[in-house]
Design a protein around this motif. Structure first.
Motif: not given
Length: 272
Positions: A52-58
């Protein structure tokens, strides 16, 4: 631990194998309409949080906002943290595919290296997916789409937040079944010409994150299956919207009959 697609795939395989019999029963119970199963804690909690922490930003994702849907997608995986690509392809490990397809009583099932309509999905407040059928085929229209794998990774996500998967086993005129997009939960759902599903509107000021994969086969799930584009409908409370969507479906379907890959190639694929 140095996480890569091989050892992540091993973790996924072990959890599925350990719960195989109960998952088979879960899928069999719903197989005659829209077969599905879900399993919680598919990966170690700390690792799921890291994903989750590595997910890209919107603002690093592709926005899709129209009458049919409102969401953000990310599929050109070399633009993002390498761990995310490893996670996605871990679900396409041959052992995982064989085990999942066995649970669903399927044979000759394949992953999709191009992530056609797959990859990462992000939904913020007011995002939604209207009831729809997934496109019936892969990007080259050679194989049938048969299974949809959704892995949710937003910590502390609650049912009341919205953004939950909804399946409509008895058609759109009857009540849907809601499957909570719970943290560290894997949902596997059959896809065919009757597998209507949707995502409820997100009502919280937060982002729901999901890792998405599709499996394909040389044969369709149902004998009655025919080629179809992604087909949207309105909810029972959306009468006018439903009429508009049916017209939209008809126009897009007619264009696809003229152009095998559409007027333009669908950009939602990983071009390596």
């Amino acid at each position: 631990m140095n996480y890569n697609r091989n050892n992540i795939g091993e973790l996924i395989f072990n959890q599925l194998e350990k719960n195989k019999e109960s998952l088979k029963k879960q899928f069999l119970k719903s197989k005659d309409t829209i077969g599905y199963f879900f399993l919680d804690d598919i990966l170690p909690k700390e690792f799921a949080q890291l994903i989750h922490e590595k997910f890209p930003k919107i603002d690093q994702a592709v926005k899709k906002k129209n009458i049919r849907e409102y969401k953000y997608t990310a599929y050109q995986m070399d633009k993002y943290d390498s761990l995310l690509e490893e996670v996605i392809y871990a679900f396409q490990d041959e052992k995982v595919i064989k085990l999942v397809s066995g649970i669903c009583d399927l044979e000759h099932v394949y992953g999709d290296e191009f992530l056609y309509a797959g990859g990462l999905s992000l939904m913020k407040r007011d995002s939604f997916l209207n009831p729809h059928l997934d496109n019936s085929h892969d990007k080259d229209r050679n194989r049938w789409r048969v299974l949809n794998l959704l892995y949710y990774v937003t910590p502390d996500w609650e049912l009341e937040n919205g953004g939950n998967l909804e399946v409509w086993p008895n058609g759109l005129k009857n009540k849907q079944i809601t499957i909570e997009s719970k943290f560290n939960r894997l949902v596997v759902m059959a896809t065919h010409q009757n597998s209507w599903h949707s995502v409820s509107k997100v009502v919280k000021d937060d982002v729901r994150c999901c890792v998405s994969n599709y499996y394909f086969s040389d044969t369709a799930l149902l004998v009655s299956d025919e080629f179809h584009i992604t087909t949207f409908r309105g909810r029972s409370s959306e009468k006018i919207k439903d009429i508009i969507l049916q017209i939209d479906n008809s126009v897009r379907s007619s264009l696809r009959k003229l152009f095998k890959k559409g007027v333009r190639e669908n950009p939602h694929q990983y071009k390596k």
